[in-house]
Design a protein around this motif. Structure first.
Motif, PDB file in Angstrom:
ATOM      1  N   ALA A  66      -3.395  -6.141 -17.060  1.00  0.00           N
ATOM      2  CA  ALA A  66      -3.104  -5.555 -16.801  1.00  0.00           C
ATOM      3  C   ALA A  66      -3.581  -4.544 -16.418  1.00  0.00           C
ATOM      4  O   ALA A  66      -4.118  -4.438 -14.914  1.00  0.00           O
ATOM      5  N   VAL A  67      -5.097  -4.732 -16.993  1.00  0.00           N
ATOM      6  CA  VAL A  67      -5.977  -3.315 -15.929  1.00  0.00           C
ATOM      7  C   VAL A  67      -6.654  -4.337 -15.127  1.00  0.00           C
ATOM      8  O   VAL A  67      -7.401  -3.789 -14.116  1.00  0.00           O
ATOM      9  N   ARG A  68      -7.079  -5.789 -14.754  1.00  0.00           N
ATOM     10  CA  ARG A  68      -7.346  -6.728 -14.017  1.00  0.00           C
ATOM     11  C   ARG A  68      -6.628  -6.490 -12.881  1.00  0.00           C
ATOM     12  O   ARG A  68      -7.709  -6.657 -11.511  1.00  0.00           O
ATOM     13  N   LEU A  69      -5.251  -7.106 -13.060  1.00  0.00           N
ATOM     14  CA  LEU A  69      -4.657  -6.789 -11.640  1.00  0.00           C
ATOM     15  C   LEU A  69      -4.831  -5.307 -10.988  1.00  0.00           C
ATOM     16  O   LEU A  69      -3.787  -5.504 -10.355  1.00  0.00           O
ATOM     17  N   GLY A  70      -5.498  -4.342 -12.061  1.00  0.00           N
ATOM     18  CA  GLY A  70      -4.867  -2.781 -11.226  1.00  0.00           C
ATOM     19  C   GLY A  70      -3.634  -2.330 -11.211  1.00  0.00           C
ATOM     20  O   GLY A  70      -3.121  -1.388 -10.396  1.00  0.00           O
ATOM     21  N   ILE A  71      -3.178  -2.444 -12.883  1.00  0.00           N
ATOM     22  CA  ILE A  71      -1.642  -1.786 -13.105  1.00  0.00           C
ATOM     23  C   ILE A  71      -2.124  -0.972 -13.065  1.00  0.00           C
ATOM     24  O   ILE A  71      -2.878  -0.324 -14.082  1.00  0.00           O
ATOM     25  N   GLN A  72      -1.375   0.231 -12.051  1.00  0.00           N
ATOM     26  CA  GLN A  72      -1.662   1.980 -12.492  1.00  0.00           C
ATOM     27  C   GLN A  72      -0.885   2.504 -13.386  1.00  0.00           C
ATOM     28  O   GLN A  72      -1.574   3.751 -13.788  1.00  0.00           O
ATOM     29  N   ARG A  73      -0.064   1.983 -13.888  1.00  0.00           N
ATOM     30  CA  ARG A  73       0.498   2.821 -15.387  1.00  0.00           C
ATOM     31  C   ARG A  73       1.076   1.491 -16.218  1.00  0.00           C
ATOM     32  O   ARG A  73       1.465   0.653 -16.094  1.00  0.00           O
ATOM     33  N   ILE A  74       0.842   1.109 -17.461  1.00  0.00           N
ATOM     34  CA  ILE A  74       1.047   0.439 -18.562  1.00  0.00           C
ATOM     35  C   ILE A  74       1.468   1.135 -19.304  1.00  0.00           C
ATOM     36  O   ILE A  74       0.852   2.069 -20.015  1.00  0.00           O
ATOM     37  N   VAL A  75       2.529   0.983 -19.688  1.00  0.00           N
ATOM     38  CA  VAL A  75       3.208   1.836 -20.975  1.00  0.00           C
ATOM     39  C   VAL A  75       4.404   0.939 -22.010  1.00  0.00           C
ATOM     40  O   VAL A  75       4.763  -0.686 -21.628  1.00  0.00           O
ATOM     41  N   VAL A  76       3.902   0.316 -23.217  1.00  0.00           N
ATOM     42  CA  VAL A  76       3.926  -0.653 -24.153  1.00  0.00           C
ATOM     43  C   VAL A  76       4.499   0.593 -25.039  1.00  0.00           C
ATOM     44  O   VAL A  76       4.560   1.091 -25.567  1.00  0.00           O
ATOM     45  N   VAL A  77       5.560   0.108 -25.887  1.00  0.00           N
ATOM     46  CA  VAL A  77       6.791   0.242 -26.130  1.00  0.00           C
ATOM     47  C   VAL A  77       6.645  -0.755 -27.365  1.00  0.00           C
ATOM     48  O   VAL A  77       6.681  -1.865 -27.743  1.00  0.00           O
ATOM     49  N   GLY A  78       6.937  -0.799 -28.836  1.00  0.00           N
ATOM     50  CA  GLY A  78       6.645  -0.868 -29.798  1.00  0.00           C
ATOM     51  C   GLY A  78       5.616  -1.582 -30.835  1.00  0.00           C
ATOM     52  O   GLY A  78       4.495  -2.122 -30.163  1.00  0.00           O
TER      53      GLY A  78
ATOM     54  N   PRO B 214       1.143  -1.615   0.421  1.00  0.00           N
ATOM     55  CA  PRO B 214      -0.343  -0.148  -0.087  1.00  0.00           C
ATOM     56  C   PRO B 214       0.421   1.794   0.236  1.00  0.00           C
ATOM     57  O   PRO B 214       2.102   1.333   0.463  1.00  0.00           O
ATOM     58  N   GLY B 215       0.903   2.194  -1.055  1.00  0.00           N
ATOM     59  CA  GLY B 215       0.982   3.567  -0.973  1.00  0.00           C
ATOM     60  C   GLY B 215       2.421   3.579  -2.544  1.00  0.00           C
ATOM     61  O   GLY B 215       2.515   4.045  -2.470  1.00  0.00           O
ATOM     62  N   GLU B 216       2.868   1.855  -2.520  1.00  0.00           N
ATOM     63  CA  GLU B 216       3.331   1.757  -3.421  1.00  0.00           C
ATOM     64  C   GLU B 216       2.715   1.993  -5.086  1.00  0.00           C
ATOM     65  O   GLU B 216       1.371   1.409  -4.885  1.00  0.00           O
ATOM     66  N   ARG B 217       3.204   2.219  -5.868  1.00  0.00           N
ATOM     67  CA  ARG B 217       2.690   2.303  -7.770  1.00  0.00           C
ATOM     68  C   ARG B 217       3.344   1.242  -8.655  1.00  0.00           C
ATOM     69  O   ARG B 217       4.524   0.943  -8.631  1.00  0.00           O
ATOM     70  N   THR B 218       2.382   0.576  -9.345  1.00  0.00           N
ATOM     71  CA  THR B 218       2.575  -0.238 -10.484  1.00  0.00           C
ATOM     72  C   THR B 218       3.249   0.362 -11.095  1.00  0.00           C
ATOM     73  O   THR B 218       1.812   0.953 -11.772  1.00  0.00           O
ATOM     74  N   VAL B 219       4.102  -0.050 -11.400  1.00  0.00           N
ATOM     75  CA  VAL B 219       3.976  -0.039 -13.529  1.00  0.00           C
ATOM     76  C   VAL B 219       4.579  -0.770 -13.912  1.00  0.00           C
ATOM     77  O   VAL B 219       5.665  -1.244 -13.957  1.00  0.00           O
ATOM     78  N   ALA B 220       4.161  -1.009 -14.975  1.00  0.00           N
ATOM     79  CA  ALA B 220       4.507  -2.092 -16.511  1.00  0.00           C
ATOM     80  C   ALA B 220       4.326  -1.777 -17.781  1.00  0.00           C
ATOM     81  O   ALA B 220       4.280  -1.230 -17.871  1.00  0.00           O
ATOM     82  N   VAL B 221       5.904  -1.722 -17.471  1.00  0.00           N
ATOM     83  CA  VAL B 221       6.230  -1.892 -19.119  1.00  0.00           C
ATOM     84  C   VAL B 221       5.914  -2.573 -19.646  1.00  0.00           C
ATOM     85  O   VAL B 221       7.590  -3.491 -19.915  1.00  0.00           O
ATOM     86  N   LEU B 222       5.676  -2.488 -21.538  1.00  0.00           N
ATOM     87  CA  LEU B 222       5.406  -4.247 -21.562  1.00  0.00           C
ATOM     88  C   LEU B 222       5.796  -3.746 -22.857  1.00  0.00           C
ATOM     89  O   LEU B 222       5.017  -3.062 -23.779  1.00  0.00           O
ATOM     90  N   GLY B 223       6.743  -5.011 -23.988  1.00  0.00           N
ATOM     91  CA  GLY B 223       6.881  -4.925 -25.111  1.00  0.00           C
ATOM     92  C   GLY B 223       6.429  -6.080 -25.064  1.00  0.00           C
ATOM     93  O   GLY B 223       5.902  -7.278 -24.778  1.00  0.00           O
ATOM     94  N   ALA B 224       6.411  -6.497 -27.228  1.00  0.00           N
ATOM     95  CA  ALA B 224       6.007  -7.664 -27.429  1.00  0.00           C
ATOM     96  C   ALA B 224       6.404  -9.258 -27.439  1.00  0.00           C
ATOM     97  O   ALA B 224       7.720  -9.120 -26.213  1.00  0.00           O
TER      98      ALA B 224
END
Length: 470
Positions: free
Chosen positions: A393-405, A364-374
């Motif tokens: 990623a949405v269902r898990l509540g990941i707070q920032r989803i950064v998709v690359v490529g 709690p108080g920390e933020r999840t960020v997923a940087v995802l590629g192919a």
């Protein structure tokens, strides 16, 4: 490599010997074998393998300058080095590995373990090697040496004192595991899981099952198959084992496994579980992050204890492993911003496991960020599998989803369609653009997963982020 005369070496690879200098057919060669001239050491054997972008024959001179004693070539070269001319350098490498392992097996108590599976091979290999090193000389692959070149190169590192050879078998198509495992006929074969990794190359999940079961068929009669009791496709390999006079040892989370885990708890400090090994209770505390690595540990422990290792010794040794391998759930950064660089390989199963781990270790108080590629090599399944990861990623509540490529864009589109439309999900065409964004976006308390297949190159983005936030 074990000592062989040039005559023996030539016979093993079915080649044509062309002597140079003072060499005779009885000259003994015992140096290491390699396809990379930069890694050749004095007395070594250089395999001049033609490649997609270059040709090993161009580097015979470089190998000679580094002290190579012999070159395996597909055509004679001008350099003043003893050469063995073969029709196919990669096939010759396999033939030499088969001969060397057979000779060592005849002389001593060498035991061979083969490992395959859609995910987890390298981690399990490293865990098993760590356990077996406490029992005697152990040879295991460097990095992911599991293909038609890497596997034989690993086999050729055995010596007359080697007690254990751990081989990792990957495959890009049907028949490859059969060929590689057939070089050594393992005493023990470990099958971790059958998933969607490389499904595009195999032609679907059932074809992947057939390919992975090739290892079970390659186990020598009287040997042992270590199988995942929780994967229905892997457990379906038990009849194949029985046909080959091979017994089965099960690992998993269920009550019928010989080596099982219960009460699994994942934290940022590692993963805890209670193990039951043939009825003996042993607690486990892995430093390697991720619930999925508990299954890899179970597989390694099941194989090691079948080889006579004391269960408590096996667990204690696997607990010393700090990371699975570079770029595999590798912690970087700092407590301020923690980076998990897991971008060496990615499949739908491993991507999902990594995302779940990110969610589990974030407090709690920390933020999840997923940087995802192919995810590579999914063929016709690529679109729907990338959609599923975006949804997860949405269902898990990941707070920032950064998709690359561009090849991963469907993950972004699916995340947006599932509700991450207010800046929670962003897309960047390349790693440099993503890096610039993350430098300004990341903040104290962020827990960041970087995950993609090797081809996407995000592992280097993970390294850059780790350095920037160290």
């Amino acid at each position: 490599m074990i000592p062989l005369t040039l005559t023996q070496l030539t016979a093993a690879v079915r080649g044509d010997l062309r002597l140079s200098g003072s060499d005779t057919p009885d000259t003994v060669v015992s140096g290491a074998v390699d396809t990379d001239s930069r890694l050749i050491e004095p007395g070594g054997i250089f395999v001049a393998k033609p490649g997609e972008t270059t040709d090993g024959h161009r580097f015979v001179d470089a190998a000679l300058r580094r002290g190579a004693a012999v070159a395996l070539v597909e055509r004679p070269v001008e350099e003043a080095i003893t050469q063995i001319v073969v029709p196919d350098a990669v096939s010759a490498l396999a033939d030499l590995a088969r001969e060397v392992v057979a000779r060592v097996r005849e002389r001593g108590d060498l035991r061979i373990v083969g490992i395959t599976g859609s995910n987890g091979k390298t981690t399990t290999k490293n865990m098993l090697a760590r356990i077996l090193e406490g029992e005697g000389e152990t040879v295991a692959p460097r990095a992911s040496f599991n293909n038609a070149v890497g596997a034989p190169l690993t086999m050729l590192r055995v010596t007359e004192d080697t007690r254990f050879l751990v081989s990792e078998f990957g495959a890009s198509g049907p028949g490859e595991i059969a060929r590689l495992a057939g070089l050594v006929s393992p005493d023990i074969g470990v099958v971790l899981m059958v998933g969607m990794a490389h499904a595009g190359g195999f032609g679907g999940i059932e074809a992947t099952f057939a390919a992975k079961s090739e290892l079970v068929r390659a186990i020598r009669p009287g040997g042992l198959a270590v199988l995942n009791a929780d994967d229905p496709r892997v457990s379906a390999m038990a009849p194949i084992a029985a046909e080959g006079d091979v017994s089965v040892r099960w690992f998993g989370r269920g009550p019928d496994a010989h080596v099982r885990a219960t009460d699994v708890e994942v934290t940022a400090a590692g993963t805890r579980a209670e193990l039951e090994i043939d009825g003996q209770a042993v607690p486990l505390h892995l430093q390697v992050l991720g619930e999925h690595h508990v299954m890899n540990a179970l597989a390694a422990i099941a194989a090691a204890t079948a080889l006579g290792v004391d269960p408590r010794d096996a667990v204690a040794r696997v607990e010393t492993l700090e990371i699975a391998e570079r770029w595999r759930m590798q912690p970087l950064g700092s407590e301020r911003v923690r980076i998990l660089n897991d971008a060496y390989n990615a499949s739908p199963d491993s991507m999902a496991a990594a995302l779940r781990t990110l969610a589990q270790i974030t407090r709690p108080g920390e933020r999840t960020v997923a940087v995802l590629g192919a995810m590579s090599e999914l063929g016709e399944y690529a679109g729907e599998e990338h959609d599923r990861i975006g949804l997860l990623a949405v269902r898990l509540g990941i707070q920032r989803i950064v998709v690359v490529g561009a090849e991963a864009r469907r993950m972004f589109l699916e995340a947006v369609s599932q509700g991450s439309w207010d800046g929670e999900a962003v897309f960047f065409p390349d790693a440099d653009a993503a890096y610039d964004y993350l430098l300004t976006e990341l903040r104290e308390g962020d827990r960041v997963l970087v995950k993609s297949s090797n081809a996407a190159g995000l592992r280097f983005l993970g390294d850059r982020l780790g350095e920037s936030f160290s």
